[in-house]
Design a protein around this motif. Structure first.
Motif, PDB file in Angstrom:
ATOM      1  N   ALA A   1      58.370  53.004  54.210  1.00  0.00           N
ATOM      2  CA  ALA A   1      59.733  52.620  54.292  1.00  0.00           C
ATOM      3  C   ALA A   1      60.765  53.029  53.116  1.00  0.00           C
ATOM      4  N   PHE A   2      59.944  52.782  52.046  1.00  0.00           N
ATOM      5  CA  PHE A   2      60.806  53.251  50.681  1.00  0.00           C
ATOM      6  C   PHE A   2      60.720  54.732  50.619  1.00  0.00           C
ATOM      7  N   LYS A   3      59.766  55.497  51.109  1.00  0.00           N
ATOM      8  CA  LYS A   3      59.618  56.891  51.005  1.00  0.00           C
ATOM      9  C   LYS A   3      60.806  57.370  52.031  1.00  0.00           C
ATOM     10  N   LYS A   4      61.210  56.833  53.233  1.00  0.00           N
ATOM     11  CA  LYS A   4      62.144  57.384  53.885  1.00  0.00           C
ATOM     12  C   LYS A   4      63.566  57.393  53.560  1.00  0.00           C
ATOM     13  N   ARG A   5      63.568  56.794  52.280  1.00  0.00           N
ATOM     14  CA  ARG A   5      64.990  56.634  51.690  1.00  0.00           C
ATOM     15  C   ARG A   5      65.331  57.762  51.049  1.00  0.00           C
ATOM     16  N   GLY A   6      64.329  58.508  50.739  1.00  0.00           N
ATOM     17  CA  GLY A   6      64.539  59.943  50.261  1.00  0.00           C
ATOM     18  C   GLY A   6      65.380  59.831  49.146  1.00  0.00           C
ATOM     19  N   LEU A   7      64.819  59.000  47.974  1.00  0.00           N
ATOM     20  CA  LEU A   7      65.349  59.003  46.563  1.00  0.00           C
ATOM     21  C   LEU A   7      64.693  60.159  45.736  1.00  0.00           C
ATOM     22  N   LYS A   8      65.273  60.404  44.737  1.00  0.00           N
ATOM     23  CA  LYS A   8      64.933  61.296  43.793  1.00  0.00           C
ATOM     24  C   LYS A   8      65.186  60.562  42.411  1.00  0.00           C
ATOM     25  N   LEU A   9      64.414  60.084  41.922  1.00  0.00           N
ATOM     26  CA  LEU A   9      64.363  59.214  40.413  1.00  0.00           C
ATOM     27  C   LEU A   9      63.353  59.656  39.469  1.00  0.00           C
ATOM     28  N   ASP A  10      63.656  59.668  38.283  1.00  0.00           N
ATOM     29  CA  ASP A  10      63.090  60.253  37.118  1.00  0.00           C
ATOM     30  C   ASP A  10      62.807  59.170  36.173  1.00  0.00           C
ATOM     31  N   LEU A  11      61.635  58.676  35.793  1.00  0.00           N
ATOM     32  CA  LEU A  11      61.166  57.809  34.787  1.00  0.00           C
ATOM     33  C   LEU A  11      59.973  58.645  33.910  1.00  0.00           C
ATOM     34  N   THR A  12      60.440  59.841  33.754  1.00  0.00           N
ATOM     35  CA  THR A  12      59.447  60.686  32.932  1.00  0.00           C
ATOM     36  C   THR A  12      59.437  60.458  31.405  1.00  0.00           C
ATOM     37  N   ARG A  13      60.549  60.695  30.886  1.00  0.00           N
ATOM     38  CA  ARG A  13      60.752  61.135  29.375  1.00  0.00           C
ATOM     39  C   ARG A  13      61.911  60.031  28.882  1.00  0.00           C
ATOM     40  N   GLY A  14      61.414  59.619  27.664  1.00  0.00           N
ATOM     41  CA  GLY A  14      62.537  58.687  26.986  1.00  0.00           C
ATOM     42  C   GLY A  14      63.704  59.447  26.232  1.00  0.00           C
ATOM     43  N   LYS A  15      64.736  59.854  27.266  1.00  0.00           N
ATOM     44  CA  LYS A  15      65.827  60.466  26.782  1.00  0.00           C
ATOM     45  C   LYS A  15      66.963  59.550  26.799  1.00  0.00           C
ATOM     46  N   PRO A  16      68.060  59.671  25.965  1.00  0.00           N
ATOM     47  CA  PRO A  16      69.303  58.727  26.061  1.00  0.00           C
ATOM     48  C   PRO A  16      70.037  59.139  27.354  1.00  0.00           C
ATOM     49  N   ALA A  17      70.555  58.078  27.894  1.00  0.00           N
ATOM     50  CA  ALA A  17      71.345  58.344  29.076  1.00  0.00           C
ATOM     51  C   ALA A  17      72.828  59.091  28.607  1.00  0.00           C
ATOM     52  N   SER A  18      73.431  59.548  29.550  1.00  0.00           N
ATOM     53  CA  SER A  18      74.750  60.243  29.185  1.00  0.00           C
ATOM     54  C   SER A  18      75.857  59.164  28.603  1.00  0.00           C
ATOM     55  N   LYS A  19      75.814  57.969  29.126  1.00  0.00           N
ATOM     56  CA  LYS A  19      76.480  56.847  28.499  1.00  0.00           C
ATOM     57  C   LYS A  19      76.276  56.642  27.031  1.00  0.00           C
ATOM     58  N   GLN A  20      75.034  56.786  26.363  1.00  0.00           N
ATOM     59  CA  GLN A  20      74.496  56.810  25.188  1.00  0.00           C
ATOM     60  C   GLN A  20      75.004  58.157  24.334  1.00  0.00           C
ATOM     61  N   LEU A  21      75.084  59.072  24.997  1.00  0.00           N
ATOM     62  CA  LEU A  21      75.319  60.234  24.327  1.00  0.00           C
ATOM     63  C   LEU A  21      77.115  60.230  24.199  1.00  0.00           C
ATOM     64  N   ASP A  22      77.874  59.609  25.100  1.00  0.00           N
ATOM     65  CA  ASP A  22      78.938  59.521  25.148  1.00  0.00           C
ATOM     66  C   ASP A  22      79.542  58.667  23.758  1.00  0.00           C
ATOM     67  N   LEU A  23      79.001  57.770  23.331  1.00  0.00           N
ATOM     68  CA  LEU A  23      78.893  56.878  22.166  1.00  0.00           C
ATOM     69  C   LEU A  23      79.167  57.927  20.904  1.00  0.00           C
ATOM     70  N   SER A  24      78.748  59.140  20.879  1.00  0.00           N
ATOM     71  CA  SER A  24      78.881  60.060  19.683  1.00  0.00           C
ATOM     72  C   SER A  24      79.564  61.280  19.983  1.00  0.00           C
ATOM     73  N   ASN A  25      80.587  61.202  20.934  1.00  0.00           N
ATOM     74  CA  ASN A  25      81.172  62.472  21.267  1.00  0.00           C
ATOM     75  C   ASN A  25      82.360  62.643  20.249  1.00  0.00           C
ATOM     76  N   ALA A  26      82.544  61.565  19.249  1.00  0.00           N
ATOM     77  CA  ALA A  26      83.531  62.101  18.195  1.00  0.00           C
ATOM     78  C   ALA A  26      82.739  62.771  17.198  1.00  0.00           C
ATOM     79  N   LEU A  27      81.555  63.001  17.253  1.00  0.00           N
ATOM     80  CA  LEU A  27      80.827  64.033  16.168  1.00  0.00           C
ATOM     81  C   LEU A  27      81.295  65.387  16.601  1.00  0.00           C
ATOM     82  N   LEU A  28      81.742  65.715  17.826  1.00  0.00           N
ATOM     83  CA  LEU A  28      81.876  67.171  18.276  1.00  0.00           C
ATOM     84  C   LEU A  28      83.053  67.548  17.745  1.00  0.00           C
ATOM     85  N   THR A  29      83.877  66.818  17.047  1.00  0.00           N
ATOM     86  CA  THR A  29      85.243  67.055  16.416  1.00  0.00           C
ATOM     87  C   THR A  29      85.263  66.910  14.837  1.00  0.00           C
ATOM     88  N   LEU A  30      84.022  66.546  14.333  1.00  0.00           N
ATOM     89  CA  LEU A  30      83.842  66.255  12.919  1.00  0.00           C
ATOM     90  C   LEU A  30      83.071  67.578  12.250  1.00  0.00           C
TER      91      LEU A  30
END
Length: 428
Positions: free
Chosen positions: A25-54
């Motif tokens: 039943a879970f398979k039929k939901r057709g999800l595409k999820l990734d738990l492979t690598r320990g990368k920061p999420a986009s929300k975390q990257l957003d925390l340091s967007n100010a660096l792009l102007t410095l």
């Protein structure tokens, strides 16, 4: 949940059929999820967007009047070294700032040691008949990949709740001169979250080794990556080594890869005075200086220790709920089944999941079929070979929180299908 190994054959068959239906039943939901690598999420990257102007078109001069646009300053800006040094228990003069990747610094350290030897070596490591490294397991696949790239023999050492099994480590390094070093992630180990105890740090610093140029590759990647309000500290390895008469034993590494922007952070190498001089001499043939503009923007953005820790609190607010969700789902679906156990780390980027022996590869296959990508089984062991085929690394940070629960559920169902099938085979 009931311990599945305690069920009689008929009840186990019924449970297996039920969990297989849930999985399908879970398979039929057709999800595409990734738990492979320990990368920061986009929300975390957003925390340091100010660096792009410095640092700004007119703000390129460092505190010591260095024009950061130009060549020079191989060791890195003094003000950034002063900011980061306390995090890694080093004086600023015993730290070198590199570009964005601490892994690159580890790779270069290996190359320098192979071609030139360390400051305590009688000859380049490449002249030795055999070179071996101790690899605490479960561990970090990219550490192991460096050894494999250069043909360095890897010897697995088991981890326990305090760090590597020191009885094994001490015996091996005392009797085998070919063992030139050991990988260490001393705080919030990848993937178990283990924190090295003070006793383990002391024993690593004090132990007798058969070779005088033995090195601890001290990858303190998660020095400030706390998942709780408890900011765990570890003993100072450089001070401990010096106190025990092995001042040059530790090579220390770190970075801001998961603090600011992974692709545009800063990395560091540190250790004893002699180790730093040795590294700078080798490094001077490779480059004239690092990216001092990026170093300056990090100073401007982080400002001081308070600024750094405030930023890490924001990171924790983003990712701690993801770890909590994985633990909640695993507990709901796998708790007390006896077919899986997992860590509940206080920091770092991973959860280590152990399943019944011989089932990890099948869990990865089933999870993928259900739409959940996992790091390949065996990745946490040298040569990609987990002798028990039981350990899996779960990386909850990158997906959005809404996807973490379903991803963990998919993994849990894959575990239940794989392990009940294994138990049924054992009953035949």
């Amino acid at each position: 949940m009931t311990n599945l190994a305690q069920l009689n054959a008929q009840d186990l068959k019924v449970f297996h059929q039920q969990v297989r239906e849930r999985y399908e039943a879970f398979k039929k939901r057709g999800l595409k999820l990734d738990l492979t690598r320990g990368k920061p999420a986009s929300k975390q990257l957003d925390l340091s967007n100010a660096l792009l102007t410095l640092p700004g078109a007119q703000d390129f001069t460092a505190a010591d009047k260095t024009d950061t646009r130009n060549y020079g300053g191989l060791q890195g800006l003094a003000e950034l070294r002063a900011l980061l040094a306390p995090v890694f228990d080093l004086p600023p003069e015993n730290l070198i700032i590199g570009d964005n990747s601490s892994l690159a610094l580890m790779h270069d350290t290996f190359v320098y040691a192979l071609l030139k030897g360390t400051c305590d070596s009688t000859q380049p490591w490449s002249k030795e008949k055999r070179i071996a490294f101790l690899c605490p397991v479960p561990g970090y696949d990219r550490h192991f990949a460096i050894c494999e790239e250069f043909g360095i023999e890897m010897i697995a050492v088991p981890m326990n709740d305090e760090g590597p099994d020191m009885h094994v480590v001490e015996k091996l390094v005392a009797q085998d001169a070919a063992i030139k070093g050991m990988w260490c992630i001393p705080k919030y180990n990848n993937p178990t979250g283990t924190v090295y105890s003070t006793k383990v740090v002391e024993r690593l610093a004090a132990m007798k080794t058969a070779t005088p140029d033995f090195r601890l590759f001290w990858d303190n990647a998660y020095a400030v990556h706390h998942l709780t309000t408890e900011h765990i500290e570890i003993a100072n390895i450089v001070e401990a080594c010096a106190r025990h008469g092995h001042a040059n034993r530790a090579f220390v590494y770190g970075s801001t890869s998961k603090v600011t922007l992974p692709g545009a952070g800063v990395a560091l190498f540190g250790g004893s005075k002699d180790n730093v001089a040795w590294y700078l001499k080798r490094m001077s043939k490779r480059t004239i200086s690092g990216d001092k503009i990026n170093q300056l923007r990090h100073v401007r953005y982080l400002r001081d220790q308070g600024g750094l820790m405030a930023l890490m609190d924001q990171h924790r607010a983003v990712i701690a709920p993801k770890f909590a969700k994985v633990i909640e789902v695993f507990t709901q679906h796998l708790g007390n089944t006896g077919v899986a156990s997992w860590t509940d780390p206080k920091g770092g980027y991973f959860i280590s999941l152990d399943v019944l022996d011989g089932c990890a590869k099948e869990v990865v296959r089933l999870a993928k079929e259900a739409g959940v990508e996992l790091t390949p089984a065996g990745s946490t062991y040298p040569y990609m070979k987990d002798p028990q085929d039981r350990n899996l690394r779960i990386a909850p940070t990158f997906p959005v929180l809404a996807d973490v629960g379903p991803a963990a559920e998919g993994v849990a169902l894959a575990v239940l299908v794989a392990t009940t099938e294994s138990l049924l085979k054992q009953r035949r």
